[in-house]
Design an enzyme around this catalytic site. Sequence first.
Site, PDB file in Angstrom:
ATOM      1  N   THR A  25      -5.681  -1.287   6.617  1.00 24.28           N
ATOM      2  CA  THR A  25      -5.709  -2.742   6.663  1.00 24.28           C
ATOM      3  C   THR A  25      -7.129  -3.202   6.974  1.00 24.28           C
ATOM      4  O   THR A  25      -7.423  -4.379   6.955  1.00 24.28           O
ATOM      5  CB  THR A  25      -4.766  -3.266   7.775  1.00 24.28           C
ATOM      6  N   LYS A  41       0.827  -1.207   0.000  1.00 25.08           N
ATOM      7  CA  LYS A  41       0.000   0.000   0.000  1.00 25.08           C
ATOM      8  C   LYS A  41       0.869   1.268   0.000  1.00 25.08           C
ATOM      9  O   LYS A  41       0.650   2.179  -0.798  1.00 25.08           O
ATOM     10  CB  LYS A  41      -0.954   0.003   1.210  1.00 25.08           C
ATOM     11  N   THR A  42       1.838   1.302   0.914  1.00 26.60           N
ATOM     12  CA  THR A  42       2.718   2.467   0.975  1.00 26.60           C
ATOM     13  C   THR A  42       3.498   2.600  -0.340  1.00 26.60           C
ATOM     14  O   THR A  42       3.638   3.696  -0.891  1.00 26.60           O
ATOM     15  CB  THR A  42       3.691   2.339   2.169  1.00 26.60           C
ATOM     16  N   ASP A  59      -1.893   7.117   5.905  1.00 30.74           N
ATOM     17  CA  ASP A  59      -1.793   5.709   6.260  1.00 30.74           C
ATOM     18  C   ASP A  59      -2.722   5.437   7.440  1.00 30.74           C
ATOM     19  O   ASP A  59      -3.005   6.340   8.229  1.00 30.74           O
ATOM     20  CB  ASP A  59      -0.339   5.411   6.657  1.00 30.74           C
ATOM     21  N   ARG A  93       6.546  -8.124   1.708  1.00 29.16           N
ATOM     22  CA  ARG A  93       7.420  -7.676   2.803  1.00 29.16           C
ATOM     23  C   ARG A  93       8.086  -8.876   3.476  1.00 29.16           C
ATOM     24  O   ARG A  93       9.271  -8.853   3.780  1.00 29.16           O
ATOM     25  CB  ARG A  93       6.651  -6.875   3.850  1.00 29.16           C
TER      26      ARG A  93
END
Length: 364
Positions: free
Chosen positions: A178, A84-85, A129, A237
């Site tokens: 999330t 997302k980031t 965020d 990640r």
Amino acid sequence: MNWDDTTDGPAAEGLGGPAAERLVGSVADREDQAVEAALRPKDLGEFIGQEKVREQLDLVLRAARARGATADHVLLSGAPGLGKTTLSMIIAAEMNAPIRITSGPAIQHAGDLAAILSSLQEGEVLFLDEIHRMSRPAEEMLYMAMEDFRVDVIVGKGPGATAIPLELPPFTLVGATTRAGLLPPPLRDRFGFTAHMEFYEPTELERVIHRSAHLLDVEIDTEGAAEIAGRSRGTPRIANRLLRRVRDYAQVKADGRITRDIASAALKVYEVDARGLDRLDRAVLEALLKLFGGGPVGLSTLAVAVGEERETVEEVAEPFLVREGLLARTPRGRVATPAAWAHLGLTPPRSQAAGNGQGDLFGA
Ligand SMILES: Nc1ncnc2c1ncn2[C@@H]1O[C@H](COP(=O)(O)OP(=O)(O)OP(=O)(O)O)[C@@H](O)[C@H]1O
Ligand SMILES: [Mg+2]
């Protein structure tokens, strides 16, 4: 590297939630974050997987560019570590726009948000965020800012308070969460485009691993990459993090080259099992099975039993366990599936095996 829990997590201002930076029950250190930044794809072409989202977003951005307009507001939802980031930065890069980064927990007062909004440049991307963790008054201010590019700044208190309207330059809000389900509908509806990020396929993760290995100057063969990908829980990640740990092992115990054998030996050391469960996942399952007879048990109780935050269990461990068919969320609480008993090599109590779902604390 410190694999123990520390309370010295990323500041609330930082990217990602309390649950965002963990693997094997550890909080990522600064080196981790720096490497993570270095491995981020820089444009849509470099972004692996998420075909649907990429195609749709590409259209949204291309059209805006062609019109010479600011792109519509974008909501990115999905589990931690899916990109997302990364995508928010790509949006800014593709629009050739600066990006301002903040997060819901950092905006506790409407005034905090007003200060940020009023300092935006035209066309700037504002990345918010954990948007679901913003305070209520800030959220309401955001509605107006998103729709009318205007905020009312309240000056003074009580009956004498006045609202001073403030025009904002057009900007693109990129919200990440999330927990899309926690967003109030009026907020969700103000996004012109919502992208739901899915977990990645193993073959996509293999590509992520090969790309990262190349950037890190690590030699890895196809089977080594496949071995790591298979244990990465569908998450880039985690794939990147496992790759770095396997690299450490390969350097110390071998010639630095990552093969299947090296990868599997290394991941054994780091307690990542063949299915990709790490220490936290196994702790959750073990508590559920051994302390609560397979459930049903409430999330809070389960979290206390493993010594973790509720959010960590819910957002980090559970989505994966549910997806793997090891745990079910029911209205009465969390319940282990027969596959969970099998995975940990335990025998379910008779009442569970009979399928009535009633936890029998004392087993069969
Ligand atoms: N599609 C992708 N292709 C290649 N690498 C990716 C991709 N998506 C994510 N990554 C890598 O995974 C790492 C984590 O991604 P990112 O920080 O964007 O996740 P996130 O969704 O913002 O997580 P969180 O919810 O925890 O904030 C990044 O360092 C990036 O290198
Ligand atoms: Mg993030």
